[in-house]
Design a protein around this motif. Structure first.
Motif, PDB file in Angstrom:
ATOM      1  N   GLU A   1      11.447  -9.325   6.968  1.00  0.00           N
ATOM      2  CA  GLU A   1      10.970  -8.755   8.274  1.00  0.00           C
ATOM      3  C   GLU A   1      11.532  -7.452   8.058  1.00  0.00           C
ATOM      4  O   GLU A   1      12.782  -6.854   7.726  1.00  0.00           O
ATOM      5  N   LYS A   2      10.710  -6.337   8.201  1.00  0.00           N
ATOM      6  CA  LYS A   2      11.051  -4.983   7.975  1.00  0.00           C
ATOM      7  C   LYS A   2      10.486  -4.018   9.044  1.00  0.00           C
ATOM      8  O   LYS A   2       9.539  -4.423   9.696  1.00  0.00           O
ATOM      9  N   ARG A   3      11.104  -3.053   9.277  1.00  0.00           N
ATOM     10  CA  ARG A   3      10.654  -1.802  10.158  1.00  0.00           C
ATOM     11  C   ARG A   3      10.005  -0.703   9.552  1.00  0.00           C
ATOM     12  O   ARG A   3       9.304   0.196   9.996  1.00  0.00           O
ATOM     13  N   THR A   4      10.656  -0.529   8.222  1.00  0.00           N
ATOM     14  CA  THR A   4      10.233   0.813   7.480  1.00  0.00           C
ATOM     15  C   THR A   4       9.126   0.648   6.913  1.00  0.00           C
ATOM     16  O   THR A   4       8.636  -0.281   6.162  1.00  0.00           O
ATOM     17  N   SER A   5       8.453   1.913   6.987  1.00  0.00           N
ATOM     18  CA  SER A   5       7.177   2.124   6.389  1.00  0.00           C
ATOM     19  C   SER A   5       7.730   3.072   5.060  1.00  0.00           C
ATOM     20  O   SER A   5       8.862   3.363   5.013  1.00  0.00           O
ATOM     21  N   HIS A   6       6.571   3.294   4.276  1.00  0.00           N
ATOM     22  CA  HIS A   6       6.640   4.216   3.071  1.00  0.00           C
ATOM     23  C   HIS A   6       5.686   5.200   2.926  1.00  0.00           C
ATOM     24  O   HIS A   6       4.699   5.060   3.339  1.00  0.00           O
ATOM     25  N   LEU A   7       6.364   6.315   2.616  1.00  0.00           N
ATOM     26  CA  LEU A   7       5.208   7.528   2.100  1.00  0.00           C
ATOM     27  C   LEU A   7       5.615   7.578   0.628  1.00  0.00           C
ATOM     28  O   LEU A   7       6.378   7.999   0.029  1.00  0.00           O
ATOM     29  N   TRP A   8       4.183   7.837   0.056  1.00  0.00           N
ATOM     30  CA  TRP A   8       4.036   8.194  -1.367  1.00  0.00           C
ATOM     31  C   TRP A   8       2.866   9.303  -1.247  1.00  0.00           C
ATOM     32  O   TRP A   8       2.668   9.798  -0.169  1.00  0.00           O
ATOM     33  N   THR A   9       2.344   9.754  -2.527  1.00  0.00           N
ATOM     34  CA  THR A   9       1.364  10.843  -2.617  1.00  0.00           C
ATOM     35  C   THR A   9       0.183  10.415  -3.540  1.00  0.00           C
ATOM     36  O   THR A   9       0.464   9.448  -4.259  1.00  0.00           O
ATOM     37  N   GLU A  10      -0.733  11.178  -3.446  1.00  0.00           N
ATOM     38  CA  GLU A  10      -1.787  11.080  -4.287  1.00  0.00           C
ATOM     39  C   GLU A  10      -2.377  12.568  -4.759  1.00  0.00           C
ATOM     40  O   GLU A  10      -1.995  13.440  -3.778  1.00  0.00           O
ATOM     41  N   ILE A  11      -2.654  12.528  -5.989  1.00  0.00           N
ATOM     42  CA  ILE A  11      -3.314  13.878  -6.366  1.00  0.00           C
ATOM     43  C   ILE A  11      -4.868  13.418  -6.823  1.00  0.00           C
ATOM     44  O   ILE A  11      -4.916  12.474  -7.178  1.00  0.00           O
ATOM     45  N   TYR A  12      -5.531  14.691  -6.623  1.00  0.00           N
ATOM     46  CA  TYR A  12      -6.740  14.585  -6.996  1.00  0.00           C
ATOM     47  C   TYR A  12      -7.165  15.127  -8.262  1.00  0.00           C
ATOM     48  O   TYR A  12      -6.801  16.069  -8.597  1.00  0.00           O
ATOM     49  N   TYR A  13      -7.851  14.383  -9.041  1.00  0.00           N
ATOM     50  CA  TYR A  13      -8.293  14.802 -10.532  1.00  0.00           C
ATOM     51  C   TYR A  13      -9.647  14.168 -10.668  1.00  0.00           C
ATOM     52  O   TYR A  13     -10.017  12.856 -10.816  1.00  0.00           O
ATOM     53  N   LYS A  14     -10.736  14.863 -10.993  1.00  0.00           N
ATOM     54  CA  LYS A  14     -12.086  14.318 -11.387  1.00  0.00           C
ATOM     55  C   LYS A  14     -12.397  13.115 -10.596  1.00  0.00           C
ATOM     56  O   LYS A  14     -12.971  12.214 -11.023  1.00  0.00           O
ATOM     57  N   GLY A  15     -12.565  13.189  -9.193  1.00  0.00           N
ATOM     58  CA  GLY A  15     -12.902  12.055  -8.629  1.00  0.00           C
ATOM     59  C   GLY A  15     -11.777  10.885  -8.169  1.00  0.00           C
ATOM     60  O   GLY A  15     -12.334  10.013  -7.692  1.00  0.00           O
ATOM     61  N   TYR A  16     -10.904  10.958  -9.002  1.00  0.00           N
ATOM     62  CA  TYR A  16      -9.969  10.038  -8.637  1.00  0.00           C
ATOM     63  C   TYR A  16      -8.829  10.642  -7.662  1.00  0.00           C
ATOM     64  O   TYR A  16      -8.221  11.522  -8.033  1.00  0.00           O
TER      65      TYR A  16
END
Lengths: 516, 296
Positions: A231-246
């Motif tokens: 059981e947890k309360r923490t959520s997580h944040l990460w990132t995405e970068i855009y390249y040629k449709g991905y």
């Protein structure tokens, strides 16, 4: 003559038929290679606890969507009756829970998550894109929390900017990864992170996004939950970068470069709040996560035995890795020995070393391995001077391996070397045998030969390592076990191969005419 | 490259040689596995069994003084050996010279090893260790005690230390290639090529020495003392060849073998041991691939 040809033809048939079958099956299913990656299945429950309720109350939270890497299957909810609906936002799917009851309400929204690891290869030659589609332009903007146009951040970003996308991303990534982690999960903006040089996942992610945006790479933060049993309360944040449709994932906190592990539940993107609720009510929440099993895509179901063992957790993925990939690794070693002519300490030792490298820091483990071997060989030399008998001597060596490993492990722990591998992962008995063989070469053929054979053993282990580390190969071999027949065919041919080994071509170079 | 792979796969069209070097893969497949009966391997690997066969066929080899099978026999056997002045003690299954002891009586009648007196207790312990398999990978072993070789002066004209030996390779009882293995300062008395010794090619027809190969370069003189090697006539060459053929005939189940022969000052050529997987370095010593002879 006929017998020999028949033999060769049999071997070729063994190799080709499964290979052709694989290609046909693969094509007909229009499969993406990543479909062979093992998937992880969890049940996830959002548990909301509302008290001191007015007439009506609501909770809103992002609810996961099925995408190409995660599949979401709704399960029955539990607890008090609530009205559940979802609506789409650009940032993701928003779930809304409404209740009209006057007393406290506790309820659980449950779903099943099946995720696979996502891994992108950014070509080293890829350039920063100049033309960005309009729809992606907002992800270049500077915002309150992601201050991409602040001179401090823009200046730093400029220093890291290279013509190649991968190099630029690497510099950004390394820079932020090296910052200290702060325990607090309070919201930290990019600039504060840049100035303090420490932050938790959210600050680091914002700074990474800000750097990318300042360099003209569309980027965004992504929110979700790392699924681990409990059981947890923490959520997580990460990132995405855009390249040629991905949109390519980067988790700064846990150092995943262009990779998203299978157990990451993706909920939304953008700088948003995960949960909102009626003001002034008492509210608590937690995520209840249960790991179910690992599975393969539905296409893999015709190999029920091993998968169902894995599903029932009778076999761990690591054991499966050993069982499935050891033959392939050893086939490679056979090629290294008989075709290239590298001498190794035993046939299986390099394979076992390679196996022990999976999931740990490769270079440190090799260093630790060499260190242990050096210590044990020195000891063996002295034991030999004493003239001990073979079996007691081997057991003494095994004991010394364990003592050395404990000492090394403790050293790493006391010195708090983060990269220090869990040296206990090294195969103990194998280490003792390796040391024994190594010492024998050392006494019989001298230091130079011993160093050479150790070097080529480690080299072969390193070259086999990608095989053992590959999850896709496990999936492929489970889906197409006929590939083992191909391996058998290759080995049959190799067993009859009488060509000069490549090392022999060097050894006997003066005797071989140049044009041969 | 592709042609090489196809040739290695024994595809007929590509089988024709571009060179005559024999590699390990081919040696094992076409000669060792094909011509040597696995059941006969112990005849070669165990020095005592090997000498029994040699003696049965009346082939010259170092005289066996005694063999020891049980630890309890050590004192009795040792007391019978006191008449000799010099002994070679060998583990029957040892390889690469491991565990070999040379014992000599000094002027005072004491046994010495490497110039230092050795007590009976110490010697017995050593013998017990050999019997328990110190040099044969944990399996129990036997001990062979035999006459000690006095190398022929021919060798000392080239290099004054160690025991040099000839290696003759025979295919179906016919000698195909030979070399002389000679110690150097670097090899510390040992004559093995990979321990720093010299491999010297032999002209089979003339019975003369060729160039010496030290693992890197070829020399016409001994690199340590500049004594002539190239062209030197080998004493007893024909006897030596006949002896190697007789040996091969004594082991009909071994169609491809290496015979190691020493030259004793008084007794001439003596068989030391035989090898069912003779090394391929001999090709470098002779600057010639083995295949050109084997194919004939």
């Amino acid at each position: 003559m006929l017998k020999r040809n028949a033999y060769g033809i049999c071997a070729l048939v063994l190799i080709l038929i499964p290979a052709i079958m694989l290609i046909i099956k693969h094509q007909s299913r229009k499969q993406d290679w990543t479909n062979y990656l093992p998937r992880e299945v969890y049940t996830v429950g959002y548990e909301f606890d509302l008290f001191r309720l007015p007439d009506e109350a609501f909770v809103e939270a992002y609810y996961p969507k099925t995408t190409h890497r995660q599949t979401i299957r709704p399960l029955s909810s539990r607890g008090d009756t609530v009205l559940f609906s979802t609506y789409s936002l650009p940032s993701g799917l928003r779930g809304r829970w409404e209740t009209h009851q006057r007393h406290d309400a506790v309820f659980q929204q449950r779903f099943e998550f099946e995720g696979k690891k996502l891994q992108y290869k950014i070509p080293a030659s890829a350039r920063l894109e100049v033309q960005i589609p309009d729809s992606v332009l907002p992800y270049l903007a500077s915002t309150n929390a992601i201050q991409a146009d602040h001179p401090d951040i823009a200046g730093q970003a400029w220093k890291f900017k290279a013509p190649q996308l991968k190099r630029t991303l690497r510099s950004n990534f390394r820079y932020v990864v090296r910052m200290e982690n702060s325990g607090s999960s309070a919201l930290t903006d990019a600039l504060t992170t840049y100035r303090r040089k420490r932050a938790s996942c959210n600050g680091k992610s914002r700074l990474f996004v800000a750097l990318c945006r300042a360099q003209g790479i569309p980027a965004r933060v992504v929110g979700g939950i790392i699924l681990n049993e409990g059981e947890k309360r923490t959520s997580h944040l990460w990132t995405e970068i855009y390249y040629k449709g991905y949109w390519i994932p980067f988790d700064i906190m846990n150092e995943h470069f262009a990779t998203l592990p299978a157990n990451y539940l993706r909920l939304y993107h953008g700088d948003e709040y995960l949960i909102a609720h009626t003001p002034k009510v008492g509210f608590d929440y937690q995520f209840i996560i249960q790991k179910k099993h690992q599975s393969l895509d539905s296409q893999g179901k015709h190999v029920p035995v091993l998968w169902s063992l894995l599903g029932h957790r009778l076999v761990s993925i690591d054991l499966l890795r050993t069982i499935l990939l050891l033959p392939l690794g050893c086939l490679l070693i056979a090629l290294f020995k008989n075709v290239i002519g590298l001498k190794t300490l035993g046939i299986f030792l390099p394979a076992l070393i390679a196996l022990s490298l999976v999931g740990v820091n490769v270079y440190w483990t090799i260093a630790a391995f060499t260190a242990v071997l050096a210590v044990i060989s020195a000891l063996h030399y002295n034991l030999n001077q004493l003239g001990l008998l073979h079996t007691p001597k081997l057991v003494i060596m095994l004991l010394s391996v364990i003592i050395t490993l404990v000492l090394l492990g403790t050293l790493g722990f006391v010195m708090q070397w983060e990269k220090w591998p869990s040296v206990f992962m090294l195969p103990l008995v194998i280490m003792a045998l390796a040391a024994e063989r190594f010492a024998k070469v050392l006494t019989e053929d001298g230091f130079e030969s011993a160093a050479k054979i150790l070097g080529s053993t480690l080299l072969v282990a390193l070259l086999c390592y990608p095989v053992f580390q590959s999850d896709i190969l496990i999936g492929l071999l489970l889906t197409y076990p006929e590939l083992y027949l191909s391996m058998m065919g290759i080995l049959l041919l190799l067993g009859r191969w009488i060509g000069l080994r490549i090392m022999e071509r060097y050894r006997f170079a003066p005797l071989i005419p140049k044009n041969a | 490259m592709i042609k090489q792979i196809l040739r290695g796969l024994q595809i007929p069209r590509y089988r024709h040689d571009q060179h005559s070097v024999l590699g390990i893969n081919e040696r094992n497949q076409k000669y060792v596995y094909a011509l040597n009966d696995r059941k006969a391997f112990p005849l070669a690997d165990d020095k005592i069994i090997c000498k029994t066969v040699l003696d049965q066929h009346g082939i010259a080899c170092a005289k066996t003084y005694a063999t020891i099978e049980r630890i309890g026999d050590i004192p009795k056997v040792w007391s019978q050996l006191q008449e000799y002045q010099k002994l070679a003690v060998k583990p029957a299954k040892g390889s690469g010279g491991g565990g070999i002891m040379i014992l000599r009586k000094n002027a005072a009648g004491q046994w010495t090893q490497g110039g230092k007196p050795i007590t009976t207790d110490h010697l017995f312990t050593q013998l017990a260790r050999l019997l328990m398999g110190m040099y044969s990978f944990g399996t129990s072993d036997r001990v062979l005690i035999e006459q000690c070789i006095e190398p022929h002066p021919f060798f000392h004209e080239i290099y004054p230390a160690g025991v040099p030996d000839f290696r003759v390779i025979l295919l179906k009882q016919a000698p195909v290639m030979a070399m002389l293995r000679l110690p150097t300062d670097r090899s510390d008395g040992k004559a093995n090529l990979h321990q720093g010794g010299l491999g010297i090619g032999v002209n089979m027809e003339k019975g003369t020495l060729g160039m010496a190969f030290d693992g890197k370069d070829f020399h016409s003189v001994h690199p340590d003392n500049q004594h002539t090697i190239l062209g030197k006539k080998i004493p007893y060459w024909n006897t030596l060849l006949d002896l190697s053929v007789a040996t091969a005939k004594a082991f009909p189940a071994l169609g491809y073998l290496g015979v190691d022969i020493v030259l004793d000052q008084h007794l001439g050529p003596l068989i030391m041991e035989i090898n069912v997987r003779p090394g391929l370095g001999i090709q470098m010593a002779n600057q010639q691939g083995l295949q050109s002879f084997l194919c004939k």
